[in-house]
Design an enzyme around this catalytic site. Structure first.
Site, short mmCIF file in Angstrom:
data_model
loop_
_atom_site.label_atom_id
_atom_site.label_comp_id
_atom_site.label_asym_id
_atom_site.label_seq_id
_atom_site.Cartn_x
_atom_site.Cartn_y
_atom_site.Cartn_z
CG PHE A 4 29.45 -21.46 87.85
CD1 PHE A 4 28.62 -20.38 88.07
CD2 PHE A 4 30.22 -21.93 88.90
CE1 PHE A 4 28.55 -19.79 89.32
CE2 PHE A 4 30.16 -21.34 90.15
CZ PHE A 4 29.31 -20.27 90.35
CG ASP A 61 26.13 -13.87 84.28
OD1 ASP A 61 25.31 -13.00 84.61
OD2 ASP A 61 26.62 -14.67 85.09
CD GLU A 85 29.41 -6.71 88.20
OE1 GLU A 85 30.00 -7.11 89.23
OE2 GLU A 85 28.22 -6.41 88.19
#
Length: 180
Positions: free
Chosen positions: A156, A107, A103
């Site tokens: 982000f 989060d 992956e």
């Protein structure tokens, strides 16, 4: 590292260099090569974001191994949508196999939380999770991560396979959303 970049309407600053990323991927490959030396693991790469991580890691795997791909998504823009979309399903028999799920980022953990029961239902011999990036501050759904390259803050990021509304995946390093 290069300067601030713009992706769509947002600005990003350098976060992790390509060399830093590759060094961690190499360390992970060495660990997997050692731990699985007498096995033939099946890697399941979660698309789209993990394609660079998976390719770089898989090139360094020196033991017998296979790889397949599944497409799961939950992001729209810079936030998780909360909905898991399965665009390409798993078409490989997992019974009795040693599985390593690859992956790009964990989060909230919702994507794997919803996907892993499908894997367990196929009765693999073992199941481990390898992730490039983990945001523990954002984790809502507990997911046991066996291999983590980087633990990062809940900000982000784009690059190295991760995107912002489709763009930025092709960047060799990681960039973090610039604070105003």
């Amino acid at each position: 590292m290069s300067e601030t970049i713009q992706v769509h309407d947002k600005f990003f600053v350098p976060y992790l260099t390509e060399d830093q990323i590759i060094e961690k991927v190499q360390e992970l490959a060495e660990r997997i090569n050692t731990e699985y030396k007498d096995k033939k693991p099946l890697f399941i790469s979660v698309l789209n974001g993990s394609f660079m991580f998976s390719a770089d890691l898989f090139k360094l795997i020196k033991i017998d191994a296979e790889i397949c791909f599944i497409k799961l998504a939950s992001y729209k823009g810079t936030r998780s949508s909360g909905q898991i979309i399965t665009a390409i399903g798993l078409d490989t028999d997992l019974k009795g196999r040693d599985i390593i799920v690859l992956e790009d980022i964990i989060d909230t953990g919702k994507t794997l939380n919803q996907f892993l029961p499908q894997v367990y239902n196929q009765q693999p011999s073992s199941l481990k999770i390898a992730v490039l990036l983990h945001k523990p501050q954002a984790t809502v759904y507990p997911v046991k991560i066996d291999y983590t390259c980087f633990t990062i803050p809940d900000k982000f990021v784009v690059g190295y396979g991760l995107d912002y509304d489709g763009l930025g995946r092709n960047l060799a390093q990681l960039y973090q959303l610039k604070e105003d």
